[in-house]
Design an enzyme around this catalytic site. Structure first.
Site, PDB file in Angstrom:
ATOM      1  N   CYS A   1      -7.636   8.621   0.789  1.00 40.63           N
ATOM      2  CA  CYS A   1      -8.004   7.473   1.614  1.00 40.63           C
ATOM      3  C   CYS A   1      -7.298   7.507   2.976  1.00 40.63           C
ATOM      4  O   CYS A   1      -7.774   6.897   3.935  1.00 40.63           O
ATOM      5  CB  CYS A   1      -7.688   6.163   0.890  1.00 40.63           C
ATOM      6  SG  CYS A   1      -5.960   5.986   0.402  1.00 40.63           S
ATOM      7  N   ASN A   2      -6.175   8.223   3.065  1.00 40.41           N
ATOM      8  CA  ASN A   2      -5.408   8.242   4.314  1.00 40.41           C
ATOM      9  C   ASN A   2      -5.521   9.537   5.104  1.00 40.41           C
ATOM     10  O   ASN A   2      -5.050   9.611   6.227  1.00 40.41           O
ATOM     11  CB  ASN A   2      -3.921   7.974   4.033  1.00 40.41           C
ATOM     12  CG  ASN A   2      -3.673   6.532   3.658  1.00 40.41           C
ATOM     13  OD1 ASN A   2      -4.348   5.636   4.148  1.00 40.41           O
ATOM     14  ND2 ASN A   2      -2.724   6.297   2.774  1.00 40.41           N
TER      15      ASN A   2
ATOM     16  N   SER B   1       3.386  10.583   4.990  1.00 45.60           N
ATOM     17  CA  SER B   1       2.575   9.531   4.379  1.00 45.60           C
ATOM     18  C   SER B   1       2.724   8.204   5.120  1.00 45.60           C
ATOM     19  O   SER B   1       3.684   7.993   5.869  1.00 45.60           O
ATOM     20  CB  SER B   1       2.973   9.333   2.916  1.00 45.60           C
ATOM     21  OG  SER B   1       2.737  10.500   2.167  1.00 45.60           O
TER      22      SER B   1
ATOM     23  N   GLN C   1      -1.916  14.658  -5.517  1.00 45.63           N
ATOM     24  CA  GLN C   1      -3.194  14.847  -4.820  1.00 45.63           C
ATOM     25  C   GLN C   1      -3.280  16.240  -4.195  1.00 45.63           C
ATOM     26  O   GLN C   1      -4.345  16.869  -4.206  1.00 45.63           O
ATOM     27  CB  GLN C   1      -3.365  13.763  -3.745  1.00 45.63           C
ATOM     28  CG  GLN C   1      -3.567  12.375  -4.326  1.00 45.63           C
ATOM     29  CD  GLN C   1      -3.515  11.285  -3.269  1.00 45.63           C
ATOM     30  OE1 GLN C   1      -2.841  11.427  -2.246  1.00 45.63           O
ATOM     31  NE2 GLN C   1      -4.216  10.192  -3.503  1.00 45.63           N
TER      32      GLN C   1
ATOM     33  N   ALA D   1      -6.014 -13.141  -4.939  1.00 47.51           N
ATOM     34  CA  ALA D   1      -6.839 -11.986  -5.310  1.00 47.51           C
ATOM     35  C   ALA D   1      -7.100 -11.076  -4.116  1.00 47.51           C
ATOM     36  O   ALA D   1      -8.101 -10.368  -4.079  1.00 47.51           O
ATOM     37  CB  ALA D   1      -8.167 -12.469  -5.906  1.00 47.51           C
ATOM     38  N   GLY D   2      -6.165 -11.054  -3.165  1.00 49.65           N
ATOM     39  CA  GLY D   2      -6.316 -10.209  -1.989  1.00 49.65           C
ATOM     40  C   GLY D   2      -5.603  -8.871  -2.137  1.00 49.65           C
ATOM     41  O   GLY D   2      -5.285  -8.439  -3.253  1.00 49.65           O
TER      42      GLY D   2
ATOM     43  N   MET E   1      -2.540  -7.976  -1.245  1.00 48.50           N
ATOM     44  CA  MET E   1      -1.185  -8.094  -1.784  1.00 48.50           C
ATOM     45  C   MET E   1      -1.227  -8.256  -3.296  1.00 48.50           C
ATOM     46  O   MET E   1      -0.418  -7.664  -4.026  1.00 48.50           O
ATOM     47  CB  MET E   1      -0.468  -9.291  -1.148  1.00 48.50           C
ATOM     48  CG  MET E   1       0.954  -9.499  -1.652  1.00 48.50           C
ATOM     49  SD  MET E   1       2.130  -8.335  -0.950  1.00 48.50           S
ATOM     50  CE  MET E   1       2.422  -9.092   0.657  1.00 48.50           C
ATOM     51  N   ALA E   2      -2.180  -9.040  -3.786  1.00 51.83           N
ATOM     52  CA  ALA E   2      -2.318  -9.233  -5.232  1.00 51.83           C
ATOM     53  C   ALA E   2      -2.674  -7.922  -5.919  1.00 51.83           C
ATOM     54  O   ALA E   2      -2.113  -7.583  -6.975  1.00 51.83           O
ATOM     55  CB  ALA E   2      -3.390 -10.286  -5.517  1.00 51.83           C
TER      56      ALA E   2
END
Length: 426
Positions: free
Chosen positions: A50-51, A110, A121, A192-193, A195-196
């Protein structure tokens, strides 16, 4: 030998760019297939996370693979324009490419320096290439060295042992101070964002198996709960969940506390004196600070946790020079080993050529002498020829070994091949 890398990462490409240059599993397989058709004798490893997206191409000689070839490959496989790929992917070659791979594998490049996931990975990317029959001696050597380098950084520095994100500090450092283990503890997470989600990941990795996600939108709570094997509840049931909770975590974006101090005090009174750890990770805060005065309640707020993150970050920064020194040592060692392997056949052929000439000249000399020398005299003559040969060969061979150790033997290697007619196969 040639080694080239093209790629982009969070350092130099926004997420919308990385999304367009990322590879699905099918696209990775297609890339290996197309690469094999175009460059049968070259090697390729593709790392896509993803990065970052990075392609490492290698060949036995510089003409076998060019950086432009890799750019064309990415453009064709991802159905992107060549200009788009060329504008957003950085090219690294030779030593720079090797050093970059070692930094990546050691998690020094990273987004969160020291995170452990990237090494696995990197290993997986090599395994995929190997399964597709696209690896060879060069990629095998450099990825093996990258793995060794990463392990040295892990064991010889503490750069991986310092948590930097608020959720990682909260779950990895604060929770163990209160609970011996998370298994069996009721964990109630509000929000539920992002951070969650990150907090839930650390909770699951830490052994939590009795989780509940509470959110204003029950649909969002359910979606996140399903991903982590948790229960889902709406905010209407928050009070009941607080009574059951051993660990209460706030990650919402609410403008006011989600439960006021007096209500919390009444709920805590129903808990029978059980210890409760409250982690308030929200900004603005989800819980009134005075709840930390309640009996049996241990409250940690965002500022407490951020201070720990900052301390850890400073400690990691102190370890950076030591980690970079390991990278430099391993890069030097890799190229020294590479050059020494390249010089070995030349030294062997040079010695064989000299021994052949020496034997021919000894045979010619003894034939001319026509048996006029005894065995002892012949042995002395042979020793004299040996000493002469060794003295003549020592300077070029010693120079070649020294240059190989410094990683600069290519010019001398070619000169010796040409001067002594040793041939390219050596």
């Amino acid at each position: 030998m040639t080694l080239k890398m093209i790629g982009c990462s969070h350092h130099d490409a926004a997420v919308e760019i990385r999304e367009q240059l990322s590879f699905t599993e099918n696209e990775i397989n297609r890339t290996f297939e197309l690469f094999g058709q175009r460059f049968a004798d070259a090697e390729l490893v593709l790392l896509s996370t993803c990065n970052r997206v990075e392609l490492y191409g290698a060949g036995s000689n510089p003409a076998s693979l060019q950086s432009d070839d890799l750019i064309d490959l990415v453009a064709d496989c991802l159905n992107q324009s060549r200009d788009f790929v060329a504008n957003h992917m950085i090219i690294r070659e030779g030593r720079e490419a090797v050093e970059h791979l070692f930094l990546v594998a050691a998690s020094l490049d990273s987004m969160v320096v020291g995170e452990a996931q990237i090494l696995s990975q990197v290993k997986q990317s090599y395994d995929l290439a190997n399964d597709a029959d696209r690896t060879g001696p060069i990629t095998h050597g450099v990825f093996q060295a990258a793995n060794r380098t990463a392990k040295r950084v892990q064991t010889e520095t503490s750069i991986h042992r310092r948590r930097l994100s608020v959720p990682s500090v909260a779950i990895g450092e604060v929770v163990p101070e209160v609970f011996n283990r998370l298994q069996g503890k009721r964990v109630v997470l509000c929000g539920a964002g992002e951070m969650a989600e990150e907090t839930l990941r650390y909770l699951k990795n830490g052994g939590a198996n009795n989780l509940c996600v509470v959110n204003r939108s029950l649909d969002r709570a359910q979606k996140l709960a399903d991903e982590f094997g948790a229960d889902a509840e709406s905010m209407d049931s928050l009070h009941d969940q607080i009574v059951q909770a051993d660990l209460l975590i706030g990650t919402t974006s609410a403008e006011e506390p989600i439960v006021d101090a007096s209500t919390f005090a009444a709920l805590n009174a129903k808990r029978g004196g059980r210890i409760m750890l409250v982690l308030d990770l929200a900004v603005p805060r989800d819980f009134d600070p005075v709840i930390g005065d309640e009996p049996g309640v241990y409250l940690y707020q965002i500022d407490d946790l951020q201070a720990a993150c900052n301390r850890n970050r400073r400690e990691r920064e102190k370890q950076w020079p030591k980690a970079k020194k390991i990278i430099d040592e391993e890069v030097d060692g890799f190229f020294q080993s590479l050059q020494q392997r390249a010089t070995g056949p030349v030294i062997r052929r040079l010695r064989e050529r000299a021994d052949k000439v020496k034997a021919e000249e000894l045979q010619r000399l003894f034939g001319k002498l026509n048996g006029s020398t005894d065995t002892a005299m012949q042995k002395e003559i042979e020793k004299s020829f040996d000493r002469l040969t060794n003295k003549l060969l020592h300077p070029p061979m010693a120079s070649l070994r020294d240059d190989a150790a410094d990683g600069h033997s290519r010019g001398l290697l070619e000169a010796l091949r040409h001067l002594f007619n040793l041939g390219e196969d050596s």
